[in-house]
Design a protein around this motif. Structure first.
Motif, PDB file in Angstrom:
ATOM      1  N   VAL A  97       0.857  -1.138   0.122  1.00 18.35           N
ATOM      2  CA  VAL A  97      -0.076  -0.033  -0.048  1.00 18.35           C
ATOM      3  C   VAL A  97       0.971   1.352   0.008  1.00 18.35           C
ATOM      4  O   VAL A  97       1.780   1.363   0.767  1.00 18.35           O
ATOM      5  N   ALA A  98       0.721   2.094  -0.813  1.00 19.96           N
ATOM      6  CA  ALA A  98       1.183   3.341  -0.800  1.00 19.96           C
ATOM      7  C   ALA A  98       0.214   4.426  -0.702  1.00 19.96           C
ATOM      8  O   ALA A  98      -0.266   4.890  -1.743  1.00 19.96           O
ATOM      9  N   ASN A  99       0.092   5.146   0.383  1.00 17.23           N
ATOM     10  CA  ASN A  99      -0.861   5.921   0.543  1.00 17.23           C
ATOM     11  C   ASN A  99      -0.832   7.415  -0.326  1.00 17.23           C
ATOM     12  O   ASN A  99      -1.771   8.236  -0.849  1.00 17.23           O
ATOM     13  N   ASP A 100       0.267   7.845  -0.978  1.00 20.39           N
ATOM     14  CA  ASP A 100       0.590   8.959  -1.803  1.00 20.39           C
ATOM     15  C   ASP A 100      -0.232   8.727  -3.165  1.00 20.39           C
ATOM     16  O   ASP A 100      -0.357   9.526  -3.890  1.00 20.39           O
ATOM     17  N   TYR A 101      -0.548   7.709  -3.586  1.00 18.89           N
ATOM     18  CA  TYR A 101      -0.950   7.088  -4.866  1.00 18.89           C
ATOM     19  C   TYR A 101      -2.575   6.541  -4.701  1.00 18.89           C
ATOM     20  O   TYR A 101      -2.874   5.951  -5.584  1.00 18.89           O
ATOM     21  N   GLN A 102      -3.240   7.208  -3.886  1.00 19.22           N
ATOM     22  CA  GLN A 102      -4.515   6.648  -3.719  1.00 19.22           C
ATOM     23  C   GLN A 102      -5.502   7.146  -4.961  1.00 19.22           C
ATOM     24  O   GLN A 102      -4.950   7.801  -5.446  1.00 19.22           O
ATOM     25  N   ILE A 103      -6.517   6.266  -4.787  1.00 19.40           N
ATOM     26  CA  ILE A 103      -7.349   6.648  -6.128  1.00 19.40           C
ATOM     27  C   ILE A 103      -7.938   8.005  -5.885  1.00 19.40           C
ATOM     28  O   ILE A 103      -8.336   8.295  -4.679  1.00 19.40           O
ATOM     29  N   GLY A 104      -7.880   9.002  -7.198  1.00 20.20           N
ATOM     30  CA  GLY A 104      -8.404  10.273  -7.007  1.00 20.20           C
ATOM     31  C   GLY A 104      -7.462  11.176  -7.730  1.00 20.20           C
ATOM     32  O   GLY A 104      -6.323  10.774  -8.109  1.00 20.20           O
ATOM     33  N   MET A 105      -7.782  12.282  -7.928  1.00 17.97           N
ATOM     34  CA  MET A 105      -7.074  13.202  -8.722  1.00 17.97           C
ATOM     35  C   MET A 105      -5.547  13.638  -7.989  1.00 17.97           C
ATOM     36  O   MET A 105      -4.586  13.393  -8.653  1.00 17.97           O
TER      37      MET A 105
END
Length: 156
Positions: A97-105
């Motif tokens: 998991v990489a929180n910097d690349y979550q779904i969204g703009m």
């Protein structure tokens, strides 16, 4: 001179508008993919729809698993493939998991700007794969290269 400045500002505004529309469309598509893949992955886990009749699945006590799949999947496409490989090979799945690349703009912009990097803040930070005979790595391709989270895992 004022006409040139006005024309330049209009072109700049048009370019910004086009960029916003592209980012909006891409993130809408990713959101739809993520929702569909999330539902697909949960359905497969609950109902074992991806099991093939010819496969003989062993319990952990019969034979230790010697195959692992380590995967990073932003919108779930790579995760669906990783689940299928794991099901077919009776492998363990470890998802990064990489929180910097979550779904969204914001996540999409971060992914685009970091696409050529080999560093990412991932969780878990370390996965012990020393007891596996085979480890498959799964990652989306960002600008002709695996995503930074899989590079970060490979470095460690």
């Amino acid at each position: 001179m004022a006409l040139m400045i006005r024309l330049f500002l209009m072109l700049l505004l048009a370019f910004a508008l086009i960029l916003f529309v592209v980012a909006f469309v891409v993130t809408r598509i990713e959101n739809a993919q993520d929702a569909a893949n999330h539902a697909l992955r949960n359905h497969a886990l609950k109902h074992d729809d991806f099991k093939h009749d010819t496969l003989k699945h062993r319990s952990a006590s019969e034979k230790p698993r010697n195959v692992a799949v380590v995967v990073f999947s932003r919108s779930g496409n790579t995760g669906v493939l990783a689940d299928h490989i794991a099901e077919t090979l009776d492998a363990d799945v470890h998802e990064l998991v990489a929180n910097d690349y979550q779904i969204g703009m914001v996540g999409w912009i971060n992914a685009l700007s970091d696409a050529r990097n080999d560093f990412a803040d991932i969780s878990p930070n370390h996965i012990d794969v020393s007891h596996y005979d085979t480890v498959y790595l799964g990652s989306p391709i960002w600008l002709y290269s695996p995503a930074p989270p899989i590079w970060q895992f490979a470095k460690k």
